[in-house]
Design an enzyme around this catalytic site. Structure first.
Site, PDB file in Angstrom:
ATOM      1  N   CYS A  74       2.962  -2.119   8.571  1.00 30.13           N
ATOM      2  CA  CYS A  74       3.128  -1.377   9.445  1.00 30.13           C
ATOM      3  C   CYS A  74       2.712  -1.974  10.860  1.00 30.13           C
ATOM      4  CB  CYS A  74       2.722   0.112   9.142  1.00 30.13           C
ATOM      5  SG  CYS A  74       0.992   0.046   8.941  1.00 30.13           S
TER       6      CYS A  74
ATOM      7  N   ASN B 291       5.525   5.525   3.824  1.00 37.36           N
ATOM      8  CA  ASN B 291       4.616   4.290   3.606  1.00 37.36           C
ATOM      9  C   ASN B 291       5.118   3.081   2.489  1.00 37.36           C
ATOM     10  OD1 ASN B 291       2.650   6.893   3.616  1.00 37.36           O
ATOM     11  ND2 ASN B 291       2.387   5.492   5.054  1.00 37.36           N
TER      12      ASN B 291
ATOM     13  N   ILE C 267       4.406  -1.341  -0.506  1.00 39.16           N
ATOM     14  CA  ILE C 267       3.632   0.027  -0.289  1.00 39.16           C
ATOM     15  C   ILE C 267       2.571  -0.390   0.709  1.00 39.16           C
ATOM     16  CG2 ILE C 267       2.258   1.826  -1.295  1.00 39.16           C
ATOM     17  CD1 ILE C 267       3.760   1.045  -4.124  1.00 39.16           C
ATOM     18  N   CYS C 268       2.329   0.656   1.704  1.00 38.31           N
ATOM     19  CA  CYS C 268       1.446   0.366   2.659  1.00 38.31           C
ATOM     20  C   CYS C 268       0.354   1.263   2.351  1.00 38.31           C
ATOM     21  CB  CYS C 268       1.760   0.654   3.972  1.00 38.31           C
ATOM     22  SG  CYS C 268       0.641   0.094   5.330  1.00 38.31           S
ATOM     23  N   LEU C 269      -0.673   0.823   1.391  1.00 36.78           N
ATOM     24  CA  LEU C 269      -1.833   1.543   0.995  1.00 36.78           C
ATOM     25  C   LEU C 269      -3.185   0.836   1.011  1.00 36.78           C
ATOM     26  CD1 LEU C 269      -2.550   4.002  -0.613  1.00 36.78           C
ATOM     27  CD2 LEU C 269      -1.941   3.201  -2.603  1.00 36.78           C
TER      28      LEU C 269
END
Lengths: 157, 588
Positions: free
Chosen positions: B311, A81, A89-91
């Site tokens: 993503c 992530n 950051i993919c959060l």
């Protein structure tokens, strides 16, 4: 602007007071700009990041805490992530699930939790995600460990 | 069964055209009644009943007040049935897209689940109880300042924050759009809904107003029965009754649009053709190129989305919130192991291999190469568009001033001059239909020669008929404005009236046939003999009228319609001076 400054100042004081409370997180405010912070977090134990110290950069918007801070890894890390090149950051809590009740400290805690529990379902680092998804836990751990050694641990000798 | 369907079509047809088609005008009656008779003979329905159905429109135009009233009524009803507060009823109705029946069904089936889903707590956490514990100050969870409890507020969940933080929290959410209608408590672990009474108590006046606006608009935008009129500056909305096959509606602001796709009215062309055509038209502009290259439309709400980071798991902005895969645009919940993971979606890869995506791109590429063909249709589409706008302006000025002027000169009752307005209304409507036939023609496959020829024949006839009418209404009428008031040209005016009214009726009939033929997908062309028979009789009747009008036309020096030559290939009537066909460049 005033509100965000006041709130950050509160957080700053809290950080000073709690310095010893959470040994895994060290938040440092920029000397001249309260909207720029860095943090040093310890890789959680029993993960490939154990023993590593990772540096995070915080850019805090003027509307903070109504809007989330922008956080990225300065230290290279191999994690599904985290973007391998930019450290992005993919959060969810840093995007649409942000709540003004979160603090920089709790964001760090959430990132440590993310390091221990990678979310391979929405990967930013596809290679890392692919290893996990295909069940190659050994492969993922070795790669992550290698980069922890290379980038997050003091060089031997 | 078949006759019933037919009747349906006929109903829609007549009800939507409003004045233009359902008006059984004196002159038009001949043709119309004939058709009507035929139709009533075929179906075994009671005549009087049919007439009633015919008159009924499949839609209602609503003003802001009407909408507000309906919203109030719906909310009050829910309040009464479920005994909840007004603000709670709003959250509940909005969640179920303003479908009262569904609200009741879901609520009585599982109230707990519904409450949880939308964040309505059954029991308020009582704040006075905390005060009894003699707590004299509390820390706000957002700014970390301490305040006496009476300066802090909480939603039903009891999580308290100070006034300034609430104001900021609510304000940020409101400035992000209608997503604020589903605002929850700022505490990360809490999902209690923030209701309107709370907003009104805590937000700034400006935000309250904005919120009220979103609140009101939700009734139209989140509901399924009503849509805003897309005309710029128009505040009306149109409610449409499902089940009718035809979506054309006309708003009180005089704008006609298709309720299904909210583009302007486009009968006889279907919505998907119009969408393709409009996309094509704008595809030439830089803007659209950029959007196509850098964004994809949300598969659910169609808003273009630019992916600038993160993503492949996309979540559309509220209120849509649709979760999908950026690569294949499929539902996210269907992604997983089977689709080969989340980041290199297999479906996309295999579809790409099978050529589905390449195909779309190649087609786009080809279309660009066929620019000339496109330009041909576009120019005609656009010029009819301009022509229609001009005709509409003329119709307005005719209504507002010129009719009065004409009355002075001709000394006739206003009701006797209504034929001029009829003619102009017909022109406006015909320009609209004609315009869309060019989009239709563009998408008619080249290899279906019979259909294409038949279409071009019909279109050519329609166009020349309309040109005659337009010419007559514009040029020949002008003569009377220039006449001296002391010697009213009564006789000539009588002849002109007969001619213009006749042309209006003929053109109307012709366009009705055209619209019907196109909506049937030019089925007639399969039985060639029938086509030949009906089309010759039609062209004869048009010619007959035109012939009759020749005498009147001779008064003004101009080229007779007989001098025009019909192209061998596409049947378009060309100006005598043209050596090549103006439509298809075929030699005379």
């Amino acid at each position: 602007m005033q509100a965000s400054r006041a709130r950050l100042f509160k957080e700053y004081k809290e950080v000073q007071r709690e310095k010893s409370a959470d040994p895994d997180i060290q938040l440092i405010c920029d000397d001249s700009n309260i909207f720029k912070w860095t943090a040093l977090i310890k890789g959680p134990s029993e993960t490939p990041y154990e023993g590593g110290v990772f540096q995070l950069a915080f850019a805090i918007p003027e509307q903070y805490p109504l809007l989330p801070p922008q956080v990225r890894f300065l230290t290279k890390i191999f994690h599904p992530n985290v973007h391998f090149k930019t450290g992005e950051i993919c959060l969810d809590i840093l995007k649409n699930a942000w709540s003004p009740a979160w603090t920089l400290q709790s964001v760090c805690r959430a990132i440590i939790a993310l390091m221990a529990h990678p979310e391979a379902d929405s990967p930013l680092n596809c290679d890392s995600g692919n290893l996990l998804r295909s069940g190659d836990i050994r492969g993922y751990r070795s790669m992550a460990r290698m980069y922890t050694r290379l980038a997050a641990m003091p060089k031997k000798g | 069964m078949e006759s019933e369907e037919d009747m349906h079509d006929a109903n829609d047809w007549e009800s939507v055209g409003e004045d233009l088609y359902s008006d059984y005008g004196e002159e038009g009656s001949e043709v119309y009644v004939e058709e009507g008779d035929d139709f009533f003979c075929n179906s075994n329905f009671d005549d009087s009943k049919d007439v009633m159905v015919v008159r009924e429109k499949p839609f209602t135009v609503l003003s802001e007040d009407d909408i507000r009233q309906r919203q109030e009524e719906d909310i009050s009803k829910t309040v009464a049935i479920l005994s909840i507060s007004k603000a709670e009823a709003f959250i509940l109705l909005r969640h179920f897209k303003w479908d009262e029946n569904r609200v009741n069904d879901e609520w009585f089936a599982n109230e707990v689940a519904v409450r949880r889903a939308i964040g309505l707590l059954e029991n308020r956490v009582e704040i006075p109880k905390l005060m009894e514990l003699s707590i004299d100050h509390l820390t706000c969870g957002i700014c970390f300042e301490t305040y006496p409890p009476n300066m802090m507020s909480a939603a039903a969940c009891g999580h308290r924050f100070c006034g300034a933080c609430w104001q900021g929290y609510i304000g940020t959410s409101i400035s992000n759009g209608p997503g604020c209608l589903t605002l929850r408590c700022p505490d990360p672990s809490c999902s209690a809904a923030i209701l309107q009474d709370m907003i009104n108590f805590l937000a700034t006046d400006e935000d309250k107003e904005k919120y009220a606006r979103f609140y009101f608009r939700s009734y139209v935008e989140d509901g399924r029965k009503i849509k805003w009129c897309p005309a710029p500056g128009c505040d009306f909305a149109v409610e449409y009754y499902k089940g009718s096959a035809n979506y054309d509606v006309s708003c009180s602001c005089s704008f006609s649009f298709c309720w299904n796709c909210t583009e302007e009215a486009h009968r006889p062309v279907d919505c998907s053709t119009v969408a393709k055509w409009i996309l094509k038209n704008s595809a030439e502009s830089e803007n659209m190129n950029w959007i196509l290259a850098n964004s994809k439309p949300c598969p659910k709400c169609k808003r273009p989305i630019e992916k600038n980071q993160g993503c492949m798991h996309m979540t559309c902005t509220p209120p849509c919130k649709f979760e999908f895969c950026w690569l294949c645009l499929g539902v996210w919940s269907e992604h997983g192991e089977r689709t080969g993971g989340f980041y290199a979606c297999n479906r996309y890869e295999s579809a790409k291999k099978e050529g589905v995506y390449d195909e779309a791109e190649r087609r786009r590429e080809m279309a660009k190469n066929c620019l000339e063909r496109y330009t041909h249709y576009y120019e005609r589409w656009a010029s009819n568009q301009t022509s229609r706008q001009k005709a509409f302006a003329d119709l307005q000025s005719m209504r507002n001033e010129k009719i009065a002027k004409l009355r002075e000169i001709i000394k006739e009752e206003e009701s006797q001059l209504s034929f001029v307005i009829d003619a102009w209304s017909q022109i406006v409507e015909c320009r609209r239909v004609l315009k869309w036939t060019y989009a239709y023609g563009y998408y008619l496959p080249d290899h279906e020669l019979a259909r294409k020829h038949f279409f071009e024949y019909l279109q050519g006839e329609a166009e020349s008929g309309l040109e005659r009418l337009h010419q007559c209404a514009e040029k020949e009428l002008q003569v009377f404005f220039d006449a001296l008031p002391d010697s009213p040209p009564t006789k000539e005016f009588c002849a002109f009236k007969t001619k213009l009214a006749g042309l209006t009726a003929v053109t109307r009939t012709y366009f009705e046939n055209l619209v019907q033929a196109l909506e049937n997908g030019l089925e007639d062309v399969s039985s060639a003999s029938q086509v030949a028979g009906s089309s010759t009789s039609k062209s004869q009747s048009t010619k007959g009228k035109a012939g009759k009008n020749k005498a009147a036309k001779l008064a003004v020096p101009q080229i007779s319609p007989d001098d025009y030559w019909a192209c061998d290939r596409c049947t378009f009537n060309n100006h005598p001076s043209a050596k090549r066909c103006e439509m298809c460049s075929h030699h005379q």
